[in-house]
Write a protein that holds these residues in place. Structure first.
Motif, short mmCIF file in Angstrom:
data_model
loop_
_atom_site.label_atom_id
_atom_site.label_comp_id
_atom_site.label_asym_id
_atom_site.label_seq_id
_atom_site.Cartn_x
_atom_site.Cartn_y
_atom_site.Cartn_z
N SER A 1 0.85 -1.20 0.00
CA SER A 1 0.00 0.00 0.00
C SER A 1 0.88 1.24 0.00
O SER A 1 0.63 2.18 -0.76
CB SER A 1 -0.90 0.06 1.23
OG SER A 1 -1.64 -1.09 1.32
N SER A 2 1.93 1.24 0.86
CA SER A 2 2.71 2.48 0.90
C SER A 2 3.52 2.67 -0.38
O SER A 2 3.71 3.79 -0.83
CB SER A 2 3.58 2.60 2.15
OG SER A 2 4.24 1.43 2.39
N ILE B 1 -2.43 4.81 -5.73
CA ILE B 1 -3.60 4.88 -4.85
C ILE B 1 -3.42 6.05 -3.91
O ILE B 1 -2.31 6.54 -3.71
CB ILE B 1 -3.86 3.57 -4.04
CG1 ILE B 1 -2.61 3.18 -3.24
CG2 ILE B 1 -4.37 2.45 -4.89
CD1 ILE B 1 -2.89 2.12 -2.19
N TRP B 2 -4.55 6.50 -3.32
CA TRP B 2 -4.44 7.65 -2.42
C TRP B 2 -4.81 7.25 -1.01
O TRP B 2 -5.56 6.35 -0.77
CB TRP B 2 -5.34 8.78 -2.91
CG TRP B 2 -4.81 9.31 -4.20
CD1 TRP B 2 -3.92 10.31 -4.37
CD2 TRP B 2 -5.11 8.84 -5.52
NE1 TRP B 2 -3.65 10.49 -5.68
CE2 TRP B 2 -4.36 9.61 -6.42
CE3 TRP B 2 -5.93 7.82 -6.03
CZ2 TRP B 2 -4.42 9.42 -7.81
CZ3 TRP B 2 -5.99 7.62 -7.40
CH2 TRP B 2 -5.23 8.42 -8.28
N LYS C 1 1.07 4.08 -2.89
CA LYS C 1 0.77 5.49 -2.55
C LYS C 1 1.91 6.38 -3.03
O LYS C 1 1.70 7.42 -3.62
CB LYS C 1 0.61 5.64 -1.03
CG LYS C 1 -0.83 5.49 -0.57
CD LYS C 1 -0.96 5.77 0.91
CE LYS C 1 -2.15 5.01 1.44
NZ LYS C 1 -2.00 4.60 2.82
N LYS C 2 3.15 5.90 -2.74
CA LYS C 2 4.34 6.67 -3.13
C LYS C 2 4.37 6.89 -4.64
O LYS C 2 4.76 7.93 -5.14
CB LYS C 2 5.59 5.91 -2.68
CG LYS C 2 6.64 6.83 -2.13
CD LYS C 2 7.92 6.20 -1.57
CE LYS C 2 7.97 4.76 -1.31
NZ LYS C 2 9.17 4.20 -0.80
#
Ligand code: ADP
Length: 289
Positions: free
Chosen positions: A279-280, A288-289, A283-284
């Protein structure tokens, strides 16, 4: 942290000076701290069982020493029985060792032998039954009337009832169905959390070891090849593969993604950890937000 068990240049040879001579443990040195949860992994025949049998004096090292709380357990061979109460051993398929008329008597066998009073023994039996999730109304039954999983619990309760400072379990979930395995493993984790005793678990399941162990002992061909924190050991996936062992599947997938150039941690042990690492990363990368 103080060490509870210290192995110094420990070796064991079966059939010494016979044509069948076999060095099963070769010059192992390590130190286990009080309260640690240690996993032992290694191929069949790598020396795991021989090693753990030396921890409570069931077999005497051919060379080297086992120190328990700083004292050589073989210093006075007459006292070796006492160490068996302090380092409790649950062998593979321990239910084959149940032999009393009732489950209660089986669990009470250890504490009674230690010289505990009837009341102390009663309290120890009940506490051990509770820890292993054994229903109290099974205590008056014959062990032979229990199901496979219940027999396993009764046998483990018999060792826990002695309140050992170190609990050693050799493949405790072998042969149980997936639910039985999961429940028993969770109970062992709860036992460790509540009693804060040292636990040593031999297992072929890398997933189980990854979930529960603080540190891992890796045995290969009678030798100690790694002894380190779980995360460190499983970050050396390629080396483990070379000696025929594997890392947990989720660790392997993440390791392969990392090798493809993704910015991921080098040792992911569980699906939850993988989820948050991915997930991170996404995001990076703004996916995805
Ligand atoms: P593991 O528990 O990792 O399967 P073991 O400690 O049982 O390994 O065995 C280590 C080595 O010692 C193996 O080569 C095995 O064949 C040998 N071995 C184990 N027990 C005996 C025995 N009682 N007599 C002779 N050799 C043995």
């Amino acid at each position: 942290m103080s060490s509870i068990l210290e192995l110094k240049n420990l070796s064991f040879i079966y059939g010494i000076k016979t044509p069948f001579e076999k060095k099963a443990v070769d010059n192992v040195s390590l130190s286990i701290n009080k309260g640690e949860f240690i996993g032992i992994i290694g191929h069949t025949g790598s020396g795991k069982s021989t090693l753990i049998q030396m921890l409570n004096g069931l077999i005497k090292p051919t060379e080297g020493q086992v120190l328990f709380n700083g004292e050589d357990i073989w210093q006075n061979p007459k006292d070796i029985r006492k160490i068996r109460f302090k380092v409790g051993m649950v062998f593979q398929y321990p239910e084959y060792q149940l032999f009393e008329e009732t489950v209660y008597k089986d669990i009470a066998f250890g504490p009674t032998n230690m010289g505990k009073t009837v009341q102390e023994t009663d309290a120890a039996v009940k506490k051990a039954a509770e820890f292993t999730g054994l229903n109290f109304n099974l205590l008056q039954k014959s062990p032979f009337d229990l199901s496979g999983g219940e027999k396993r619990r009764a046998a483990i309760a018999g060792v826990i009832a002695m309140d050992p400072e170190v609990l050693v379990l050799d493949e405790p979930t072998a042969g149980l169905d997936p639910v039985g395995r999961e429940v028993l493993l969770s109970q062992i984790v709860q036992y460790h959390k509540k009693r804060k005793n040292t636990v040593i678990l031999v297992s072929h399941s890398m997933e189980d070891i990854a979930r529960v162990a603080d540190k891992i002992i890796v045995m290969s061909k009678s030798r100690l090849v790694m002894f380190d924190k779980t995360r460190e050991v499983f970050s050396r996936g390629r080396e483990l593969e070379k000696i025929g062992l594997r890392v947990p599947q989720i660790t392997k997938i993440m390791l392969e993604l990392k090798e493809c150039g993704y910015d991921l941690p080098s040792s992911v042990l569980t699906v939850d950890e993988a989820f948050s690492a991915l997930s991170s990363l996404l995001k990076k990368e703004g996916k995805i937000w």
